[in-house]
Design a protein around this motif. Sequence first.
Motif, PDB file in Angstrom:
ATOM      1  N   MET A 178       0.820  -1.199   0.000  1.00 57.61           N
ATOM      2  CA  MET A 178       0.000   0.000   0.000  1.00 57.61           C
ATOM      3  C   MET A 178       0.861   1.259   0.000  1.00 57.61           C
ATOM      4  N   THR A 179       1.990   1.221   0.785  1.00 52.62           N
ATOM      5  CA  THR A 179       2.858   2.391   0.856  1.00 52.62           C
ATOM      6  C   THR A 179       3.457   2.700  -0.505  1.00 52.62           C
ATOM      7  N   GLU A 180       3.926   1.640  -1.191  1.00 50.82           N
ATOM      8  CA  GLU A 180       4.516   1.834  -2.516  1.00 50.82           C
ATOM      9  C   GLU A 180       3.483   2.388  -3.484  1.00 50.82           C
ATOM     10  N   ASN A 181       2.257   1.861  -3.447  1.00 48.40           N
ATOM     11  CA  ASN A 181       1.212   2.348  -4.339  1.00 48.40           C
ATOM     12  C   ASN A 181       0.879   3.806  -4.071  1.00 48.40           C
ATOM     13  N   ALA A 182       0.812   4.164  -2.795  1.00 54.47           N
ATOM     14  CA  ALA A 182       0.536   5.559  -2.439  1.00 54.47           C
ATOM     15  C   ALA A 182       1.658   6.468  -2.906  1.00 54.47           C
ATOM     16  N   SER A 183       2.899   5.968  -2.811  1.00 49.22           N
ATOM     17  CA  SER A 183       4.042   6.764  -3.265  1.00 49.22           C
ATOM     18  C   SER A 183       3.991   6.982  -4.765  1.00 49.22           C
ATOM     19  N   ILE A 184       3.637   5.929  -5.502  1.00 50.70           N
ATOM     20  CA  ILE A 184       3.530   6.064  -6.957  1.00 50.70           C
ATOM     21  C   ILE A 184       2.442   7.053  -7.326  1.00 50.70           C
ATOM     22  N   ARG A 185       1.303   6.951  -6.655  1.00 50.46           N
ATOM     23  CA  ARG A 185       0.204   7.872  -6.954  1.00 50.46           C
ATOM     24  C   ARG A 185       0.625   9.316  -6.707  1.00 50.46           C
ATOM     25  N   GLN A 186       1.360   9.549  -5.615  1.00 47.79           N
ATOM     26  CA  GLN A 186       1.805  10.897  -5.308  1.00 47.79           C
ATOM     27  C   GLN A 186       2.761  11.414  -6.375  1.00 47.79           C
TER      28      GLN A 186
END
Length: 305
Positions: A1-9
């Motif tokens: 989830m953290t990686e996905n949130a980072s990519i989205r940002q």
Amino acid sequence: MTENASIRQRVRERAAKTGESYPTARRHVVAEPRPATVVIAVAQTALRPDPRSRAQLRESGARVRELVREAAGAGAALVQFPEGALTSPHRRAMSGGGPGADWPAVDRAALAAELDAVAETARELGIWVVAGGIDFAGDDPRPTNALFVISAHGALAGRYDERMLSRTKTAFQYRAGTRPFVFEARGARFGCALGMETQYPELFSAYERADVDCVLLSTAGNPEVPGGFVTDAAGHAAANSFWVGYSGPAQAGEPPSGVLSPSGTWVARCAPATEGIVVTVIDTALGDQARSWRRAVRAAAAGHA
């Protein structure tokens, strides 16, 4: 989830900086692979004016299928046909002596049969087909002026209905479409335009914002200003940094059909006033740098407004 949130940002930050759409920004951030090139064919055909005539409908369908086979044999992944390639109703032929078109007299069964036969040819050969005709979907007795998009599996992937109708089409012939149409074929994104829609630059800038690689513009020509639509199309290609497939009639006085590059120059053209196809390779990355820069400039200008 953290990686996905980072990519989205990171995607949102890039989109805000460059003015790119979210899908385009994401492709750059995560380096999604895309085919560099796709081979397309643009056809130029004679247009037959009477959809009440089963003979004319069969003749049009047979010619479309013949050119589909030629395009597939040349290695094309997609072939584009003109507005009205399956039938191009002429107001005088359809008037029946009255002010409006005699749509009840259209041989709808024959028209559907020809479209089905084209779809079967697309499936057999594994090629996308984009062909103009008319469609009677809905309750309105008038049809739309349509581009049928048939996938390489022979399925109807969608239909684009001309939105910006001429005065004659509005008064005597069609109901207007209401939305754009974008589809993907062999990794490239295509938008559709019809008729005299080169006169409306907002349609093409909207396709740029939708991240299309190529707009397929099919027309029955412009007898009042021969070549006018071609000039418009070249301008839209250059202003939006995308390819334009220009497909028109095989008719004396009409400019040849062909493919325009993202710089607005012709890379391939049919022989004048002759039925046939032209095949070329489009590079889906060719206009990316110019497009990204223009988006960044627009975003910066909007920030100062």
